[in-house]
Write a protein that holds these residues in place. Structure first.
Motif, short mmCIF file in Angstrom:
data_model
loop_
_atom_site.label_atom_id
_atom_site.label_comp_id
_atom_site.label_asym_id
_atom_site.label_seq_id
_atom_site.Cartn_x
_atom_site.Cartn_y
_atom_site.Cartn_z
N ALA A 89 5.08 -39.37 49.57
CA ALA A 89 5.24 -38.37 50.63
C ALA A 89 6.34 -37.36 50.32
O ALA A 89 6.27 -36.20 50.75
CB ALA A 89 5.56 -39.08 51.96
N ILE A 90 7.35 -37.79 49.55
CA ILE A 90 8.49 -36.90 49.31
C ILE A 90 8.28 -35.99 48.11
O ILE A 90 8.91 -34.93 48.01
CB ILE A 90 9.81 -37.72 49.17
CG1 ILE A 90 11.04 -36.83 49.43
CG2 ILE A 90 9.93 -38.35 47.81
CD1 ILE A 90 11.24 -36.46 50.85
N VAL A 91 7.40 -36.38 47.20
CA VAL A 91 7.20 -35.57 45.98
C VAL A 91 6.97 -34.08 46.29
O VAL A 91 7.59 -33.22 45.65
CB VAL A 91 6.08 -36.15 45.09
CG1 VAL A 91 5.56 -35.10 44.11
CG2 VAL A 91 6.60 -37.35 44.30
N PRO A 92 6.13 -33.75 47.27
CA PRO A 92 5.93 -32.31 47.53
C PRO A 92 7.20 -31.58 47.96
O PRO A 92 7.29 -30.36 47.82
CB PRO A 92 4.90 -32.31 48.67
CG PRO A 92 4.20 -33.62 48.57
CD PRO A 92 5.24 -34.59 48.09
N ASN B 166 1.92 -43.98 36.83
CA ASN B 166 2.20 -42.60 37.26
C ASN B 166 3.06 -41.84 36.26
O ASN B 166 3.74 -40.88 36.62
CB ASN B 166 2.86 -42.63 38.64
CG ASN B 166 1.83 -42.95 39.71
OD1 ASN B 166 1.01 -42.09 40.05
ND2 ASN B 166 1.84 -44.18 40.19
N ARG B 167 2.99 -42.26 34.99
CA ARG B 167 3.81 -41.61 33.95
C ARG B 167 3.53 -40.12 33.84
O ARG B 167 4.40 -39.35 33.44
CB ARG B 167 3.59 -42.31 32.61
CG ARG B 167 2.16 -42.22 32.12
CD ARG B 167 1.85 -43.26 31.05
NE ARG B 167 0.43 -43.24 30.70
CZ ARG B 167 -0.53 -43.88 31.38
NH1 ARG B 167 -0.21 -44.60 32.44
NH2 ARG B 167 -1.78 -43.80 31.01
N TRP B 168 2.30 -39.71 34.14
CA TRP B 168 1.94 -38.30 33.95
C TRP B 168 1.42 -37.63 35.24
O TRP B 168 0.91 -36.51 35.18
CB TRP B 168 0.87 -38.17 32.85
CG TRP B 168 1.38 -38.56 31.49
CD1 TRP B 168 2.65 -38.41 31.01
CD2 TRP B 168 0.63 -39.18 30.44
NE1 TRP B 168 2.74 -38.88 29.72
CE2 TRP B 168 1.51 -39.36 29.34
CE3 TRP B 168 -0.70 -39.60 30.30
CZ2 TRP B 168 1.10 -39.94 28.13
CZ3 TRP B 168 -1.11 -40.16 29.10
CH2 TRP B 168 -0.21 -40.33 28.03
N THR B 169 1.56 -38.32 36.38
CA THR B 169 0.94 -37.83 37.62
C THR B 169 1.45 -36.45 38.02
O THR B 169 0.68 -35.60 38.46
CB THR B 169 1.21 -38.83 38.76
OG1 THR B 169 0.70 -40.11 38.36
CG2 THR B 169 0.53 -38.39 40.05
N TRP B 170 2.75 -36.23 37.85
CA TRP B 170 3.34 -34.96 38.29
C TRP B 170 3.83 -34.14 37.10
O TRP B 170 4.82 -33.42 37.17
CB TRP B 170 4.49 -35.25 39.27
CG TRP B 170 4.05 -36.15 40.38
CD1 TRP B 170 3.18 -35.85 41.40
CD2 TRP B 170 4.41 -37.53 40.59
NE1 TRP B 170 2.99 -36.93 42.20
CE2 TRP B 170 3.74 -37.98 41.74
CE3 TRP B 170 5.25 -38.42 39.90
CZ2 TRP B 170 3.87 -39.29 42.23
CZ3 TRP B 170 5.37 -39.71 40.39
CH2 TRP B 170 4.69 -40.13 41.53
N ARG B 171 3.09 -34.29 36.00
CA ARG B 171 3.51 -33.63 34.76
C ARG B 171 3.53 -32.11 34.91
O ARG B 171 4.36 -31.43 34.31
CB ARG B 171 2.57 -34.04 33.62
CG ARG B 171 3.02 -33.54 32.28
CD ARG B 171 2.54 -34.43 31.15
NE ARG B 171 1.10 -34.46 31.02
CZ ARG B 171 0.46 -35.12 30.05
NH1 ARG B 171 1.14 -35.78 29.13
NH2 ARG B 171 -0.84 -35.13 29.98
N ASP B 172 2.60 -31.56 35.72
CA ASP B 172 2.55 -30.10 35.89
C ASP B 172 3.84 -29.56 36.50
O ASP B 172 4.17 -28.39 36.30
CB ASP B 172 1.35 -29.71 36.75
CG ASP B 172 1.40 -30.35 38.13
OD1 ASP B 172 1.88 -31.50 38.23
OD2 ASP B 172 0.97 -29.72 39.11
#
Lengths: 260, 260
Positions: free
Chosen positions: B99-102, B172-178
């Motif tokens: 929930a906090i990532v954004p 989740n190693r690459w989930t938020w790579r962008d």
């Protein structure tokens, strides 16, 4: 973090070693560089061939006492002969480390540059155990022949050198506990250094497939801060550990294997 | 290293969380603390129950945007009911993080406090996969009953909560790579915190045997610098990794297992 400390860095002339020298100096440390090739990257420099026992012994005699840490970064790529790979990447590192420990300061930290290539050590335990019975004083060429490493495809000698390094580091987690001298490994994934081309040439399809999953190969700047951390007082409860700084590749391998 | 950054730290009121707040502030960071118990350890404080979905959702709505990292340190010991252990140590952590990532800044780092107790995850893959199918919105109590965790001896729910955390982090190693948002685990060995007594009570002989091999239990001061490092720009090539800072215990376990 490392202000006022003194560190010995092998492989100081290029790649991760060069960047480690730069960063440690930026952090206020004094750096003693070791390499086959002369370099101005360090505050002081000693030339040595870390695959040659006589050269290592001379180096150890010359190095000053009281350093706060040793970064074993010198290494040769899998395109070199198996004997040279094992001698420089493992047996020479081992000999240098064991010989220098008495000259290090109490509380010193030893950081060994292993590799993602060593990550599969649990699947190579028997061969690693055989490799452990050999030292730089023994017939390393004979060991390579006996193990069929001379002609092994896919850089097996390189993988074995890094597997042995990870295991040896783990074995020595408490060896110098009375002096609070700790030793750990850092295992980078593929890094864009002068030896990356040699890797891809040797490892072939496997490395190409791995590369597809990574956004980019690592840079020395991704790894040197981990070495600097491992040398610092901030890392003193790590003992015999392996820090996998590889852009996610070891997690990728594990996830595939366990089908997560 | 973290000068001018802003970090969210859960479990800020005691133990490793409290020491992490202190160290991050010393490094020049602004710290937003989260805990069940009010504390002055952080620059700002938010009260929340991290096992309760409504409390987490309220917290996420209240937390400011743009933090440079999240340290998930809140946790409960194995003496608590299995449901509470899994809810706080894994499902709540997962819900808060997703929930906090954004709201985090691009390039943010997430550091999850796992444990040596999670080190055996490869031997518990099937149960971890079942645990992964549940979330904080589901019937966690029912999952615990189905898995026999309510009455499990030796703190199995605690081990499972940390195993799941290590695997989820790896996944989740690459989930938020962008957005270059990375997530890693830190796995301490036994640490002398308010919950160490609870551990030894639950884990019994096993923990006592482990303790014999260690010179001392860890202190929050041994672990907080690793959390601070994992949150920093120096650790940005770690992805989905598990930093085993345990005084050598994981190496001891591996050495015994492989008979090195």
């Amino acid at each position: 973090m490392n202000n006022g400390k003194t560190f010995i860095v092998t492989g100081a002339a290029s790649g991760i070693g060069a960047e480690t020298c730069r960063l440690l100096k930026e952090q206020g440390a004094t750096v003693i560089g070791v390499d086959r090739d002369p370099t101005g990257n360090a505050d002081r420099f000693f030339e040595a061939d870390l695959g040659d026992p006589a050269s290592i012994d001379t180096l150890v005699a010359e190095l000053p006492e009281g350093a706060d840490g040793l970064a074993n970064i010198a290494g040769v790529p899998p395109t070199r002969a198996a004997e040279a790979v094992l001698k420089v990447n493992f047996y020479g590192l081992q000999r240098l480390t064991l010989a220098i420990v008495p000259k290090l300061a109490d509380g010193a930290s030893i950081a060994n540059l292993a590799s993602l290539a060593g990550f599969g050590w649990p699947n190579a335990v028997d061969q690693v155990k055989r490799a452990m019975k050999v030292s730089l004083d023994d017939d390393v060429a004979g060991f390579c022949r006996a193990e069929g490493l001379d002609n092994a495809e896919g850089g097996r000698s390189y993988f074995l050198s890094k597997e042995a390094l990870i295991v040896w580091t783990m074995q020595n987690r408490w060896t110098w506990r009375d002096r609070n001298i700790t030793m750990n490994c850092i295992s980078p994934g593929p890094v864009d250094t002068p030896i990356l081309g040699d890797f891809l040439q040797t490892l072939g399809e496997r490395a190409k497939e791995d590369r597809k999953h990574m956004d980019r190969p690592g840079r020395p700047q991704d790894v040197a801060p981990v070495v600097a951390f491992a040398l610092s007082e901030h890392a003193k409860w790590f003992r015999g550990a392996n820090l996998t700084v590889d852009g996610g590749m070891s997690g990728h391998i594990l996830s595939n294997f366990h089908q997560f």
